[in-house]
Design a protein around this motif. Structure first.
Motif, short mmCIF file in Angstrom:
data_model
loop_
_atom_site.label_atom_id
_atom_site.label_comp_id
_atom_site.label_asym_id
_atom_site.label_seq_id
_atom_site.Cartn_x
_atom_site.Cartn_y
_atom_site.Cartn_z
N ASN A 16 42.17 54.13 41.28
CA ASN A 16 42.28 54.46 39.86
C ASN A 16 42.25 53.21 38.99
OD1 ASN A 16 42.74 57.45 39.34
ND2 ASN A 16 44.12 57.10 41.07
N ALA A 17 42.92 52.16 39.42
CA ALA A 17 42.92 50.91 38.65
C ALA A 17 41.53 50.31 38.57
CB ALA A 17 43.89 49.93 39.29
N ALA A 18 40.78 50.37 39.69
CA ALA A 18 39.42 49.81 39.71
C ALA A 18 38.49 50.58 38.77
CB ALA A 18 38.87 49.83 41.14
N VAL A 19 38.59 51.91 38.81
CA VAL A 19 37.76 52.72 37.92
C VAL A 19 38.09 52.41 36.47
CG1 VAL A 19 37.28 55.07 37.14
CG2 VAL A 19 37.39 54.57 39.58
N SER A 20 39.35 52.30 36.14
CA SER A 20 39.76 52.01 34.77
C SER A 20 39.22 50.64 34.32
CB SER A 20 41.28 52.04 34.66
OG SER A 20 41.70 51.70 33.35
N ALA A 21 39.40 49.65 35.18
CA ALA A 21 38.92 48.30 34.85
C ALA A 21 37.41 48.28 34.71
CB ALA A 21 39.38 47.30 35.91
N LEU A 948 34.42 55.98 26.70
CA LEU A 948 34.68 55.20 27.90
C LEU A 948 36.10 54.65 27.91
CD1 LEU A 948 31.31 53.26 28.25
CD2 LEU A 948 32.15 55.07 29.74
N VAL A 949 36.59 54.19 26.75
CA VAL A 949 37.96 53.67 26.68
C VAL A 949 38.96 54.78 26.98
CG1 VAL A 949 39.71 52.76 25.11
CG2 VAL A 949 37.42 51.77 25.13
N ALA A 950 38.69 55.99 26.43
CA ALA A 950 39.58 57.12 26.71
C ALA A 950 39.60 57.44 28.20
CB ALA A 950 39.14 58.34 25.90
N GLY A 953 41.51 54.89 29.97
CA GLY A 953 42.93 55.14 29.79
C GLY A 953 43.45 56.22 30.73
N PHE A 954 42.62 57.24 30.92
CA PHE A 954 43.01 58.33 31.83
C PHE A 954 43.21 57.80 33.24
CE2 PHE A 954 41.36 61.43 34.96
CZ PHE A 954 42.38 62.37 34.89
N PHE A 955 42.21 57.00 33.72
CA PHE A 955 42.35 56.47 35.07
C PHE A 955 43.43 55.40 35.14
CE2 PHE A 955 38.13 58.38 35.64
CZ PHE A 955 38.32 59.01 36.87
N ARG A 958 46.61 57.23 35.59
CA ARG A 958 46.74 57.68 36.97
C ARG A 958 47.15 56.52 37.87
NH1 ARG A 958 42.11 61.94 38.69
NH2 ARG A 958 43.08 61.37 40.68
N ALA A 959 46.58 55.33 37.60
CA ALA A 959 46.96 54.16 38.39
C ALA A 959 48.43 53.81 38.17
CB ALA A 959 46.07 52.97 38.03
N TYR A 960 48.85 53.91 36.89
CA TYR A 960 50.25 53.65 36.58
C TYR A 960 51.17 54.61 37.32
CZ TYR A 960 54.60 54.14 33.97
OH TYR A 960 55.94 54.27 33.63
N LYS A 961 50.83 55.91 37.31
CA LYS A 961 51.64 56.90 38.00
C LYS A 961 51.64 56.64 39.51
CE LYS A 961 51.61 61.19 36.93
NZ LYS A 961 51.16 62.58 36.71
N ALA A 962 50.47 56.25 40.04
CA ALA A 962 50.40 55.97 41.48
C ALA A 962 51.27 54.78 41.83
CB ALA A 962 48.95 55.71 41.89
N ARG A 963 51.24 53.74 41.02
CA ARG A 963 52.07 52.56 41.27
C ARG A 963 53.55 52.93 41.21
NH1 ARG A 963 52.64 48.48 44.09
NH2 ARG A 963 50.53 47.74 43.53
N ARG A 964 53.94 53.73 40.23
CA ARG A 964 55.34 54.13 40.10
C ARG A 964 55.77 54.96 41.30
NH1 ARG A 964 57.10 57.63 34.98
NH2 ARG A 964 56.00 59.22 36.21
#
Length: 989
Positions: A16-21, A948-950, A953-955, A958-964
């Protein structure tokens, strides 16, 4: 029992972090990239909408400086299409007619040859024409009331694509092909063959052309060289013979003509080409045609004119603009065209801006024929042969059609009434009478023959002095024509004196129906005179190309064609050379070597309150220009000058609007796709009209198209010379004769400027071939040849093209008018002139163009993607605008130095003068400012970026939730097992 929640893996977080970045990276790259290529996107997708903010009190002033006669592009294009029909109707040349033409309405005709179904409308590159917007040959001829044999035509139309034809690929010999692509008559179906019996044959012979490549002078040699991976053996090449070139009739073409002669009542050949061909076989013998009509490249509606010419609705009145020899290989230019190699040059501009590797070497072409090019050679050879000085030369055998030649459906009688040399002017009057039975137009051609002394200045025996086209004369009607030309025009350049020299003696002034056929002549006596100042500016003349003359005298000794011994000095084919042996130094430009220690830093960024519109109608040297130029910042100057591909950018500090300048010689067309504007027939055909008034109307129509389409400038007309029939861009040049080409083109420039469109005359200069043009080809010619032939076509529009402009002259909004030079823009060329790139050669782009001739305006490069087209060299030499995208090429260097900033300022002066006096000022009153909205494509980029920014943000969420979740699992001791980490699982919540 509830199902246990699946543990979160580190892969879920990383994915998720990679897709967002990645999405954020794409967004950033898209915004940076589109900003870098803003001018490109504006050009093709539509620029920013603009509004003009008027100074209070000027809102109701009349700012319609030009009368836009059409509501939008569609209406203007329709009107332009009508004039194309008229131009081709007057520009087509009837080369032969034994009474076969005109044809009666209802005649059954068989259109034969692949080019009947696949005609040449324009050329490749900047002269590209959209065939879908053109009337095809079939429909144009049918519209004239001729009945077309659909059986034969249908078969050709269905099958021509199976026969490859020549393709010029821009600056890439490795993919170019030279096939003629004609279908042998034996390949026609039996039904198609039988269908032509008893019909009138219209055999269409075609040859194309294009930017970035020349025609083959040796088909078999080019085939066997292996240079092109696409030009390979096939059934056509099996018939090539040693020495065969692209401009002679092929076995396949002869088979079609032979079949027509055997089966049809008449055989009429239509030459669909914008360069001369070897047509001797059609004049007599096995392949003799009953009639030959040269129609050039057709453009949008030229085919309708072809039908009208065949049926007599139009009476042919065109004349050749080049000589048509019998054997092109015997021409003095043949062995010195294309280019040879300086074998000792390496590491020379090895890098190009477009990442295409440069060979790092240099090529050369030498104009050994001097002033004896085209008809000047053949007419002089005839004179010398008649005098017993050129054994073996026979004009009738050497020439098929003279320069200035053309037939009509009626007969004209011309008489030379008077010739007077009074003061600085020669005045010739002639009367033309239509002695035939149908209405028609004739051309009056006046030539001069200067006295020649063996061993003196080289002088052709016959040179065009002036011309005029009559009005349409009814049978029995007459018209008296007066032609005037300066006595000075008969002078010759002397490199010894650095001036034009008029030898004293008798000058023969002749009235001719072509360059060879004399109607009558009279003699005027003049006294010797040296012209050492320019007749317009008064600038002192001097040699500007002494290095070229010196090179020719040193390295072409005994091969520079001289009238004193044509046979002994006839040019030999060029061979590779060492530059060192030639006595020349080939070195890269370094701007630091050209800094002016006396230069002072100009004022920049001042707040003087002027707008560009305030300069409209002011002289170039008006002191107000300095006040305006002081307002510019260095960034504004470099930003505009370095990003001028088909446009110039807005300059906020002076309220300069954005401008648009499309290609090309066929009208506002584009090699990247259709524009919806008119495609004009070739300049070759335009010049064959010999009608200055018609060409001024054509220029006015281009200007109207500009007003209707939002264009301000035009990369045309092209004024290079038909030095060789094999030059790939002859279709977009006028003539071999500088007076004819200069006068015709000057009329177009004047017409366009009348409606506010600045024509950027090109390619300055000596760009008379395409071979090696971006591979450092160095052009060599004597200064006499340069000035009398190759520069003369440019000199005429600079000095003679005029227009009248409107401007607001006071604070009450009063409209005044002013007559000014119409030629305010030019384009330099790819080639080198001597060892200097043309655009950076000061003696060419400043000393001659501006100082001698008085040119006021801007010079733009040809498309700059090449390292040798050094941008600082351009500034120093007199070339102002860079036809390039700044994102793809480097910036100017030394922009913190007084020398370079002064050069930038002067280039801005040149460009702003051009734009201020153009239709770019339409709707603006003094003091007006231009406000810009957002371009449609920019809205799309921003909208896409927001999406794309939205999504990022979505991904990211998801990365934030996965990390938590991972942190919580770790704290609870419930990390996912190692085997789960190793699985290729999609990210989950």
């Amino acid at each position: 029992m509830a199902k246990a929640k699946k543990p979160i893996t580190r892969r879920a977080f990383v994915g998720n972090a990679a897709v967002s970045a990645g999405l954020l990276g794409i967004t950033a790259a898209a915004n940076v990239g589109t900003n870098m290529f803003r001018s490109l996107l504006d050009h093709y997708l539509g620029g920013r909408p603009s509004t003009v903010e008027h100074v209070e009190g000027s809102e109701n002033w009349d700012t319609a400086y030009y009368d836009a006669q059409y509501r939008g592009r569609t209406q203007a294009t329709a009107a332009a299409n009508e004039i194309v029909d008229e131009i081709l109707g007057e520009g087509a040349v009837l080369l032969k007619n034994n009474g076969a033409l005109p044809l009666a309405a209802g005649t059954e005709v068989s259109l034969l040859g692949r080019y009947a179904a696949d005609p040449i409308y324009g050329g490749a590159g900047s002269g590209t024409v959209d065939p879908n917007a053109c009337v095809n040959m079939h429909d144009g001829i049918a519209a004239a009331g001729l009945n077309i044999n659909e059986t034969a035509f249908g078969w050709i139309n269905d099958n021509y694509s199976n026969y490859p034809k020549a393709e010029i690929t821009m600056d890439d010999p490795s993919t170019a092909t030279y096939y003629i692509g004609e279908i042998p008559f034996s390949a026609y179906s039996g039904e198609a063959q039988a269908s032509i019996s008893g019909t009138t044959a219209l055999v269409v012979i075609g040859r194309g052309g294009g930017e970035g490549g020349d025609l083959s002078r040796d088909l078999l040699g080019d085939l066997n060289s292996g240079v092109s991976k696409n030009f390979t053996a096939n059934d056509e090449t099996a018939n090539y013979v040693e020495g065969q070139h692209e401009l002679e009739l092929t076995v396949e073409e002869k088979s079609v003509i032979a079949a027509a002669k055997a089966n049809c009542d008449k055989t009429i050949v239509i030459v669909n080409a914008s360069t001369p061909m070897e047509l001797g076989p059609l004049m007599s013998g096995e392949y003799e045609a009953d009639a030959i009509l040269c129609v050039g490249s057709l453009g949008a509606t030229g085919s309708t004119a072809v039908g009208k010419l065949l049926t007599g609705e139009y009476n042919p009145s065109g004349r050749t603009t080049d000589i048509w020899p019998a054997d092109f290989t015997a021409d003095p230019t043949f062995g010195n065209f294309g280019g040879k190699h300086y074998t000792d040059v390496s590491g020379f501009y090895e890098k190009n801006y477009n990442n295409v590797a440069s060979e790092g070497t240099a090529y050369f072409v030498e104009y050994k024929e001097g002033v004896y090019m085209g008809y000047r050679y053949y007419e002089t050879a005839a004179a010398e042969a008649e005098a017993g000085n050129y054994a073996g030369f026979d004009y009738d055998s050497a020439v098929v059609f003279p320069f200035g030649y053309g037939l009509s459906y009626t007969t004209f009688a011309q008489t030379l009434d008077s010739v007077e040399a009074s003061g600085d002017t020669v005045t010739v009057t002639a009367t033309v009478t239509n002695a035939g039975s149908v209405e028609g137009k004739d051309v009056v051609e006046v030539y001069y023959s200067a006295p020649y002394t063996k061993g003196g200045i080289e002088k052709p025996a016959v040179v065009l002095a002036g011309f005029a086209k009559t009005s349409a004369l009814a049978a029995g009607a007459s018209e008296t024509i007066k032609i005037e030309f300066p006595v000075r025009q008969m002078a010759s350049w002397s490199s010894e004196k650095g001036a034009y020299v008029l030898d004293g003696g008798d000058y023969v002034i002749s009235l001719r129906t072509d360059s060879h056929t004399v109607v009558d002549q009279k003699t005027v006596s003049v006294t010797e005179k040296t012209f050492d100042t320019d007749e317009v500016t008064g600038t002192k003349l001097q040699n500007q190309f002494a290095d070229l003359t010196e090179y020719m005298e040193k390295n072409c000794k005994g091969e520079m064609l001289s009238r004193s011994d044509f046979k002994g000095t006839f040019p030999k084919p060029a061979e590779d050379k060492d530059s060192a042996d030639c006595g020349i130094t080939i070195a890269e430009y370094n701007w630091k070597d050209h800094e002016d220690s006396a230069a002072t830093m100009p004022t920049t960024g001042a707040s003087n309150g002027l707008s560009l519109i305030d300069m409209r109608g002011k002289d170039y040297d008006d002191e107000a220009w300095d006040t305006l130029l002081d307002q510019l910042s260095v960034d504004e100057m470099t930003g505009m000058l370095n990003d001028c591909a088909y446009n110039t950018g807005a300059v906020e500090s002076i309220s300069k609007p954005e401008t648009s300048e499309p290609d090309g010689p066929a009208g506002f067309t584009s090699l990247t796709g259709p524009t919806g504007n008119c495609a004009y027939c070739s300049e070759f055909i335009m010049a064959q009209t010999w009608n200055v008034e018609l060409m001024e109307r054509m220029g006015e129509m281009v200007g109207q198209e500009a007003l209707a389409s939002g264009y301000n400038g035009w990369y045309a007309p092209a004024f290079n010379t038909h030095r060789s029939p094999f030059a790939g861009r002859n279709f977009e040049y006028y003539s071999e004769d500088p007076l004819l080409g200069g006068k015709i083109g000057s009329a177009v420039v004047s017409g366009a400027a009348t409606n506010g469109c600045y024509a950027m005359i090109k390619h300055f200069a000596l760009n008379d071939q395409e071979s090696y043009r971006v591979q450092h080809v160095m052009t060599w010619a004597t200064e006499q040849a340069c000035r009398e032939i190759y520069l003369r076509q440019f000199e005429i529009p600079v000095k003679e093209a005029t227009c009248e402009i409107k401007y607001i002259s006071d604070e009450q909004g009063t409209i005044s008018t002013k007559k000014m030079n119409a030629c305010t823009a030019a384009m330099s060329s790819f080639n080198f002139v001597g060892t200097e790139w043309s655009g950076g050669r000061k003696s060419l782009c400043t000393n001659v163009l501006r100082d001698e001739w008085g040119f006021r305006g801007c010079v733009i490069t040809d498309f700059n993607l090449y390292g040798y087209m050094d941008k600082n060299a351009a500034l120093a030499g007199g070339t102002d605008l860079q036809l390039t995208y700044s994102a793809m090429t480097p910036a100017f260097e030394g922009t913190n130095t007084a020398t370079v900033v002064s050069q930038l300022r002067e280039s801005m002066h040149h460009a702003l003068y051009t734009i201020a006096n153009s239709n770019a000022m339409q709707g603006m009153a003094p003091g007006s400012k231009v406000n810009y909205g957002i371009a449609p494509w920019q809205m799309g980029v921003w909208g896409g970026s927001a999406a794309l920014v939205a999504l990022a943000g979505f991904f990211g969420y998801r990365a934030y939730k996965a990390r938590r979740a991972l942190n919580e699992q770790k704290a609870a001791g419930t990390d996912a097992p190692a085997e789960a980490e190793a699985k290729d699982e999609a990210p989950v919540e």
